[in-house]
Design a protein around this motif. Structure first.
Motif, PDB file in Angstrom:
ATOM      1  N   ALA A  85       0.816  -1.218   0.000  1.00 49.42           N
ATOM      2  CA  ALA A  85       0.000   0.000   0.000  1.00 49.42           C
ATOM      3  C   ALA A  85       0.849   1.266   0.000  1.00 49.42           C
ATOM      4  O   ALA A  85       0.301   2.370   0.020  1.00 49.42           O
ATOM      5  N   VAL A  92      -0.454   5.308   5.744  1.00 51.28           N
ATOM      6  CA  VAL A  92      -1.609   4.869   4.975  1.00 51.28           C
ATOM      7  C   VAL A  92      -2.724   4.502   5.955  1.00 51.28           C
ATOM      8  O   VAL A  92      -2.461   4.093   7.093  1.00 51.28           O
ATOM      9  N   SER A  93      -3.959   4.654   5.540  1.00 52.73           N
ATOM     10  CA  SER A  93      -5.098   4.291   6.374  1.00 52.73           C
ATOM     11  C   SER A  93      -4.987   2.828   6.801  1.00 52.73           C
ATOM     12  O   SER A  93      -4.761   1.942   5.971  1.00 52.73           O
ATOM     13  N   GLY A  95      -7.305   0.837   7.805  1.00 53.56           N
ATOM     14  CA  GLY A  95      -8.359   0.026   7.221  1.00 53.56           C
ATOM     15  C   GLY A  95      -8.003  -0.461   5.835  1.00 53.56           C
ATOM     16  O   GLY A  95      -8.297  -1.603   5.470  1.00 53.56           O
ATOM     17  N   LYS A  96      -7.332   0.384   5.074  1.00 56.51           N
ATOM     18  CA  LYS A  96      -6.928   0.006   3.718  1.00 56.51           C
ATOM     19  C   LYS A  96      -5.910  -1.126   3.761  1.00 56.51           C
ATOM     20  O   LYS A  96      -5.983  -2.098   2.993  1.00 56.51           O
ATOM     21  N   VAL A  97      -4.954  -1.018   4.674  1.00 52.93           N
ATOM     22  CA  VAL A  97      -3.911  -2.041   4.777  1.00 52.93           C
ATOM     23  C   VAL A  97      -4.492  -3.354   5.282  1.00 52.93           C
ATOM     24  O   VAL A  97      -4.167  -4.430   4.769  1.00 52.93           O
ATOM     25  N   GLY A  99      -7.486  -4.424   4.885  1.00 55.75           N
ATOM     26  CA  GLY A  99      -8.232  -5.009   3.788  1.00 55.75           C
ATOM     27  C   GLY A  99      -7.337  -5.752   2.808  1.00 55.75           C
ATOM     28  O   GLY A  99      -7.710  -6.807   2.286  1.00 55.75           O
ATOM     29  N   ARG A 100      -6.132  -5.229   2.560  1.00 55.61           N
ATOM     30  CA  ARG A 100      -5.196  -5.883   1.651  1.00 55.61           C
ATOM     31  C   ARG A 100      -4.587  -7.152   2.257  1.00 55.61           C
ATOM     32  O   ARG A 100      -4.149  -8.048   1.539  1.00 55.61           O
ATOM     33  N   GLU A 127      -3.599   5.424  11.366  1.00 62.07           N
ATOM     34  CA  GLU A 127      -2.651   5.418  10.247  1.00 62.07           C
ATOM     35  C   GLU A 127      -1.525   4.435  10.544  1.00 62.07           C
ATOM     36  O   GLU A 127      -1.137   4.244  11.695  1.00 62.07           O
TER      37      GLU A 127
END
Length: 502
Positions: A85, A92-93, A95-97, A99-100, A127
């Motif tokens: 990410a 980086v957020s 939640g985004k990480v 999810g990955r 973060e």
């Protein structure tokens, strides 16, 4: 020299220069390991072999450990997702990480708790950053998992300790016995060892046919240590509880029964405990979420108890002048003392009106939101008791305690004045710990106040007490921590080996 077949085979397979384990001897002789072990002990008692015993620790993966060995540790997977990410350049957020990373709920918490600890990056205010210099290939715990999967030994004890704390590996200990020939054993081998067919058990057929005259029976070493088998037994706390019941029944008492979860009315209101008393808050009691209240309280008794709280009893009684709510009285909680049973019986609600004289008791569990320590548990057993009669005094109460505790070898009771909202006079009981010499509080007692008795319809004296069963054990057996007796920290060996006192 003639030896039983198993002993002869083991003696021939043993070496004078090389230690050979029981498993190696079992493989060489084709015998079962337990058969070899028995033969080894017999040969050792005859001085033909030496036996060296050591403890060996083995490590195995748990189901969760095997999953992580295949998929990777959650924190390593989170680090890989963070790099993908771009978290090595800027935060980086989270939640985004996540999810990955394809981590599920529990794995997310595990990954987050180990991510920064292992230096993979930082997590702050939702973060996440990734340290570009971190090296997952150098992760000691991940490498230890890989080694265990490959059947290799792991020398990094810190990594193993970490995996064990995380529940990813389990350690077990086993005794490994190694055998070597003694000088006597070597001499026996040089002179020749003959395997003798032996019989281990006399059968009816041997007796009928007369075959027993011609066979050679195996010799048994009656001094050999037998395997210890710990069967089930009555817990020492339950044994003492049963003994307490026998003593009280012998003193003329009858046993009470009642619910563990009860209305606050029976637990506290009938005891003239004000509803704003600190002991009646959620800090000291365990409330129930379902059901939350009771709907079958006797209306006339509720009215009399409320009047005692608001106005007091008698010409000089003033009550508490504090809030009183029937809704609060109907709330259900786990009983903090078994005096709730006493209220049910004294009021006649449990089994009808009682005429003095009467004696009742119970030995049941109670529940309190206490801080755990050597003398306090969240749940424990209380020895409840009361006597209803005319012209009772504190002297009668003390005499009852002297008679009761003398049955358990305790004759050095001490008394200390105390305050209870429901008894006057009141006092605590203390006994001397047999090991430390310290005074241990073992109970609380007193004479019920008119504010308790009059609403219940009792017009004579009632003396009552609540004693601790666990602390009685401390005085009887010398236990210094009641958590050794029951609960998650109990000492099983202590419970198995403690001799029960009668």
């Amino acid at each position: 020299m003639k030896l039983p077949e198993s002993q002869a085979a083991v003696l021939e397979a043993a070496s004078a220069t090389e230690k050979r384990t029981v498993d190696q001897l079992a493989e060489a002789t084709g015998l079962q390991p337990e058969t070899v072990t028995g033969a080894v002990f017999e040969l050792e008692s005859d001085g033909l072999v030496d036996v060296d015993e050591r403890t060996e620790t083995s490590v195995s993966l748990t189901d969760e450990g095997e999953e992580y060995a295949e998929d990777g540790l959650p924190e390593v997977r989170l680090y890989g997702a963070a790099l993908d990410a771009g978290a090595d350049d800027s935060s980086v957020s989270m939640g985004k990480v996540i999810g990955r990373s394809d981590l599920d709920g529990p794995q997310v918490d595990i990954a987050l708790s180990n991510y920064a600890r292992k230096g993979y990056g930082s997590i702050e205010s939702g973060e996440i950053t990734a340290d570009a210099d971190a090296d997952p290939k150098a992760d000691a715990e991940a490498n230890a998992l890989a080694a265990l999967v490959a059947g290799e030994s792991v020398e990094d004890e810190d990594a193993l300790d970490g995996l064990e704390r995380r529940g990813l590996v389990e350690r077990s200990e086993s005794a490994v016995r190694s055998v070597t020939l003694t000088d006597e054993g070597i001499t026996a081998m040089m002179e020749g060892v003959e395997a003798a067919e032996t019989v281990g058990q006399l059968t009816p057929e041997m007796l009928t046919s007369g075959e027993w005259r011609d066979v050679e029976f195996a010799e048994y070493n009656v001094e050999a240590d037998a395997e210890r088998v710990d069967g089930g037994k009555v817990h020492i706390l339950r044994q003492t509880a049963n003994r307490v019941k026998d003593v009280l029944v012998g003193m003329g008492f009858r046993e009470m029964e009642g619910p563990h979860a009860d209305a606050d009315f029976w637990i506290n209101d009938c005891l003239f405990m004000p509803q704003d008393h600190p002991a009646r808050t959620h800090w000291d009691r365990f409330a129930l979420s379902n059901p939350t209240d009771i709907d079958d309280l006797p209306d006339d008794l509720v009215e009399r108890v409320e009047r005692a709280h608001r106005e007091g009893v008698g010409e000089d009684g003033e009550g508490y002048h504090s809030p009183w709510s029937e809704e609060f009285a109907e709330a259900i909680a786990l009983r903090g003392h078994t005096t709730s049973l006493s209220m049910r019986y004294l009021s006649g609600y449990a089994q009808g009106d009682l005429e003095p004289p009467q004696r009742f008791f119970s030995v049941e569990k109670v529940y309190r939101n206490d801080t755990l320590d050597p003398t306090h548990l969240l749940e424990f057993f209380q020895i409840e008791g009361w006597v209803m009669a005319e012209d009772l005094s504190v002297r009668d109460l003390m005499g009852t305690f002297e008679e009761f505790y003398e049955q358990f070898g305790i004759t050095d009771l001490q008394y200390k004045p105390h305050y209870n909202p429901y008894t006057e006079p009141s006092f605590e009981l203390f006994g001397t710990h047999p090991e430390t010499g310290e005074l241990i509080e073992v109970g609380n007692s007193g004479m019920f106040r008119p504010e308790v008795l009059e609403p219940l319809g009792v017009d004579c004296d009632v003396m009552a007490w609540g004693l601790s069963l666990e602390r009685l054990l401390m005085l009887m057996y010398g236990f210094e921590d009641i958590r050794d007796v029951h609960g998650t920290l109990c000492d099983l060996e202590l419970l198995r080996d403690t001799e029960v006192l009668h």
